[in-house]
Design a protein around this motif. Structure first.
Motif, PDB file in Angstrom:
ATOM      1  N   GLY A  56      -8.946  -2.310 -20.715  1.00  0.00           N
ATOM      2  CA  GLY A  56      -8.840  -2.050 -22.151  1.00  0.00           C
ATOM      3  C   GLY A  56      -9.727  -0.925 -22.631  1.00  0.00           C
ATOM      4  O   GLY A  56      -9.558  -0.430 -23.742  1.00  0.00           O
ATOM      5  N   ASP A  57     -10.689  -0.497 -21.818  1.00  0.00           N
ATOM      6  CA  ASP A  57     -11.563   0.616 -22.207  1.00  0.00           C
ATOM      7  C   ASP A  57     -10.762   1.913 -22.289  1.00  0.00           C
ATOM      8  O   ASP A  57      -9.847   2.137 -21.509  1.00  0.00           O
ATOM      9  N   ARG A  58     -11.147   2.743 -23.239  1.00  0.00           N
ATOM     10  CA  ARG A  58     -10.612   4.114 -23.286  1.00  0.00           C
ATOM     11  C   ARG A  58     -11.689   4.994 -22.668  1.00  0.00           C
ATOM     12  O   ARG A  58     -12.842   4.952 -23.108  1.00  0.00           O
ATOM     13  N   VAL A  59     -11.283   5.747 -21.678  1.00  0.00           N
ATOM     14  CA  VAL A  59     -12.274   6.507 -20.919  1.00  0.00           C
ATOM     15  C   VAL A  59     -11.857   7.955 -20.739  1.00  0.00           C
ATOM     16  O   VAL A  59     -10.671   8.285 -20.755  1.00  0.00           O
ATOM     17  N   SER A  60     -12.870   8.797 -20.589  1.00  0.00           N
ATOM     18  CA  SER A  60     -12.616  10.146 -20.086  1.00  0.00           C
ATOM     19  C   SER A  60     -13.252  10.201 -18.705  1.00  0.00           C
ATOM     20  O   SER A  60     -14.345   9.687 -18.495  1.00  0.00           O
ATOM     21  N   LEU A  61     -12.544  10.804 -17.775  1.00  0.00           N
ATOM     22  CA  LEU A  61     -12.979  10.774 -16.379  1.00  0.00           C
ATOM     23  C   LEU A  61     -13.150  12.178 -15.823  1.00  0.00           C
ATOM     24  O   LEU A  61     -12.435  13.099 -16.218  1.00  0.00           O
ATOM     25  N   ILE A  62     -14.085  12.310 -14.914  1.00  0.00           N
ATOM     26  CA  ILE A  62     -14.216  13.530 -14.124  1.00  0.00           C
ATOM     27  C   ILE A  62     -14.125  13.111 -12.671  1.00  0.00           C
ATOM     28  O   ILE A  62     -14.802  12.165 -12.243  1.00  0.00           O
ATOM     29  N   GLY A  63     -13.252  13.776 -11.929  1.00  0.00           N
ATOM     30  CA  GLY A  63     -13.079  13.401 -10.532  1.00  0.00           C
ATOM     31  C   GLY A  63     -12.321  14.461  -9.770  1.00  0.00           C
ATOM     32  O   GLY A  63     -12.035  15.539 -10.289  1.00  0.00           O
ATOM     33  N   ILE A  64     -12.020  14.137  -8.545  1.00  0.00           N
ATOM     34  CA  ILE A  64     -11.272  15.051  -7.677  1.00  0.00           C
ATOM     35  C   ILE A  64      -9.866  14.485  -7.521  1.00  0.00           C
ATOM     36  O   ILE A  64      -9.691  13.356  -7.068  1.00  0.00           O
ATOM     37  N   TYR A  65      -8.881  15.273  -7.926  1.00  0.00           N
ATOM     38  CA  TYR A  65      -7.485  14.881  -7.832  1.00  0.00           C
ATOM     39  C   TYR A  65      -7.020  15.104  -6.399  1.00  0.00           C
ATOM     40  O   TYR A  65      -7.069  16.222  -5.894  1.00  0.00           O
ATOM     41  N   ARG A  66      -6.620  14.036  -5.748  1.00  0.00           N
ATOM     42  CA  ARG A  66      -6.282  14.145  -4.325  1.00  0.00           C
ATOM     43  C   ARG A  66      -4.846  13.712  -4.054  1.00  0.00           C
ATOM     44  O   ARG A  66      -4.310  12.855  -4.745  1.00  0.00           O
ATOM     45  N   ALA A  67      -4.270  14.296  -3.029  1.00  0.00           N
ATOM     46  CA  ALA A  67      -2.950  13.908  -2.543  1.00  0.00           C
ATOM     47  C   ALA A  67      -3.088  13.522  -1.077  1.00  0.00           C
ATOM     48  O   ALA A  67      -3.653  14.266  -0.283  1.00  0.00           O
ATOM     49  N   GLN A  68      -2.595  12.333  -0.751  1.00  0.00           N
ATOM     50  CA  GLN A  68      -2.713  11.837   0.616  1.00  0.00           C
ATOM     51  C   GLN A  68      -1.310  11.515   1.126  1.00  0.00           C
ATOM     52  O   GLN A  68      -0.570  10.787   0.458  1.00  0.00           O
ATOM     53  N   PRO A  69      -0.920  12.041   2.288  1.00  0.00           N
ATOM     54  CA  PRO A  69       0.416  11.728   2.795  1.00  0.00           C
ATOM     55  C   PRO A  69       0.550  10.231   3.081  1.00  0.00           C
ATOM     56  O   PRO A  69      -0.373   9.628   3.629  1.00  0.00           O
ATOM     57  N   SER A  70       1.669   9.654   2.680  1.00  0.00           N
ATOM     58  CA  SER A  70       1.868   8.226   2.928  1.00  0.00           C
ATOM     59  C   SER A  70       2.292   8.037   4.384  1.00  0.00           C
ATOM     60  O   SER A  70       3.103   8.797   4.916  1.00  0.00           O
ATOM     61  N   LYS A  71       1.728   7.023   5.010  1.00  0.00           N
ATOM     62  CA  LYS A  71       1.952   6.802   6.442  1.00  0.00           C
ATOM     63  C   LYS A  71       3.133   5.866   6.671  1.00  0.00           C
ATOM     64  O   LYS A  71       3.289   4.876   5.970  1.00  0.00           O
ATOM     65  N   ILE A  72       3.953   6.204   7.646  1.00  0.00           N
ATOM     66  CA  ILE A  72       5.068   5.339   8.026  1.00  0.00           C
ATOM     67  C   ILE A  72       4.566   4.303   9.023  1.00  0.00           C
ATOM     68  O   ILE A  72       4.762   3.118   8.863  1.00  0.00           O
ATOM     69  N   ASP A  73       3.877   4.769  10.061  1.00  0.00           N
ATOM     70  CA  ASP A  73       3.373   3.892  11.109  1.00  0.00           C
ATOM     71  C   ASP A  73       1.876   4.154  11.274  1.00  0.00           C
ATOM     72  O   ASP A  73       1.477   5.220  11.722  1.00  0.00           O
ATOM     73  N   ARG A  74       1.051   3.172  10.883  1.00  0.00           N
ATOM     74  CA  ARG A  74      -0.403   3.353  10.946  1.00  0.00           C
ATOM     75  C   ARG A  74      -0.898   3.522  12.382  1.00  0.00           C
ATOM     76  O   ARG A  74      -1.861   4.237  12.625  1.00  0.00           O
ATOM     77  N   MET A  75      -0.270   2.854  13.329  1.00  0.00           N
ATOM     78  CA  MET A  75      -0.725   2.923  14.720  1.00  0.00           C
ATOM     79  C   MET A  75      -0.474   4.312  15.321  1.00  0.00           C
ATOM     80  O   MET A  75      -1.298   4.843  16.034  1.00  0.00           O
ATOM     81  N   LYS A  76       0.699   4.886  15.011  1.00  0.00           N
ATOM     82  CA  LYS A  76       1.027   6.204  15.558  1.00  0.00           C
ATOM     83  C   LYS A  76       0.495   7.341  14.691  1.00  0.00           C
ATOM     84  O   LYS A  76       0.395   8.463  15.135  1.00  0.00           O
ATOM     85  N   GLY A  77       0.161   7.018  13.433  1.00  0.00           N
ATOM     86  CA  GLY A  77      -0.353   8.049  12.541  1.00  0.00           C
ATOM     87  C   GLY A  77       0.715   8.964  12.005  1.00  0.00           C
ATOM     88  O   GLY A  77       0.411  10.048  11.507  1.00  0.00           O
ATOM     89  N   THR A  78       1.989   8.557  12.107  1.00  0.00           N
ATOM     90  CA  THR A  78       3.067   9.398  11.575  1.00  0.00           C
ATOM     91  C   THR A  78       3.071   9.336  10.047  1.00  0.00           C
ATOM     92  O   THR A  78       2.805   8.300   9.463  1.00  0.00           O
ATOM     93  N   VAL A  79       3.340  10.480   9.433  1.00  0.00           N
ATOM     94  CA  VAL A  79       3.293  10.579   7.979  1.00  0.00           C
ATOM     95  C   VAL A  79       4.628  11.075   7.429  1.00  0.00           C
ATOM     96  O   VAL A  79       5.418  11.680   8.143  1.00  0.00           O
ATOM     97  N   ARG A  80       4.845  10.798   6.139  1.00  0.00           N
ATOM     98  CA  ARG A  80       6.031  11.287   5.444  1.00  0.00           C
ATOM     99  C   ARG A  80       5.639  12.507   4.620  1.00  0.00           C
ATOM    100  O   ARG A  80       4.459  12.791   4.435  1.00  0.00           O
ATOM    101  N   SER A  81       6.641  13.184   4.107  1.00  0.00           N
ATOM    102  CA  SER A  81       6.332  14.320   3.231  1.00  0.00           C
ATOM    103  C   SER A  81       6.218  13.858   1.781  1.00  0.00           C
ATOM    104  O   SER A  81       6.330  14.654   0.866  1.00  0.00           O
ATOM    105  N   ILE A  82       6.005  12.558   1.594  1.00  0.00           N
ATOM    106  CA  ILE A  82       5.761  12.011   0.264  1.00  0.00           C
ATOM    107  C   ILE A  82       4.265  11.730   0.159  1.00  0.00           C
ATOM    108  O   ILE A  82       3.677  11.153   1.076  1.00  0.00           O
TER     109      ILE A  82
END
Ligand SMILES: [Zn+2]
Length: 127
Positions: free
Chosen positions: A87-113
């Motif tokens: 419920g708080d209204r906030v202003s934030l400072i941070g680092i905007y990051r994009a992380q590839p979503s993983k299909i298979d965690r064991m193999k480390g394969t990633v999607r282009s999403i």
């Protein structure tokens, strides 16, 4: 995890390893006996940090009529944990990051999403 702790199974030498890009760099060779693959992680000696997931949402008065307010996941660490309440209204400072979503965690394969999130550096509660 902030710092990993390893012990050699051969000579019992211990070494602390700081994390690099949130990944544990396991030592391959013992620095004392030079044996390979003898380092075991000691979980009780590792140091960890507080981490919190926060979901923020666009202010209702700024949303165009009939549209869904956009939201973003914010990850806070250490002293920023529990500083923001629902419920708080906030202003934030941070680092905007994009992380590839993983299909298979064991193999480390990633999607282009990509999953996007904000690594929180500081915040200010407005009201
Ligand atoms: Zn050793």
């Amino acid at each position: 995890m902030k710092r990993a702790w390893f012990r050699c199974e051969n000579c019992f030498d211990e070494v602390a390893v700081p994390l690099l890009n949130a990944k544990v760099q396991e030592p391959e060779v013992c620095r004392v006996c030079n044996f390979k693959q003898t380092m075991q992680i000691i979980h009780n000696f590792c140091s960890f940090t507080d981490k919190q997931y926060i979901k923020i949402q666009e202010l209702p008065e700024l949303v165009t009529e009939g549209e869904t307010p956009s939201s973003l996941t914010v990850i806070s660490y250490d002293t920023n944990v529990d500083g923001v309440r629902p419920g708080d209204r906030v202003s934030l400072i941070g680092i905007y990051r994009a992380q590839p979503s993983k299909i298979d965690r064991m193999k480390g394969t990633v999607r282009s999403i990509f999953n996007i999130y904000l690594d929180l550096i500081s915040f200010n509660v407005i009201s």
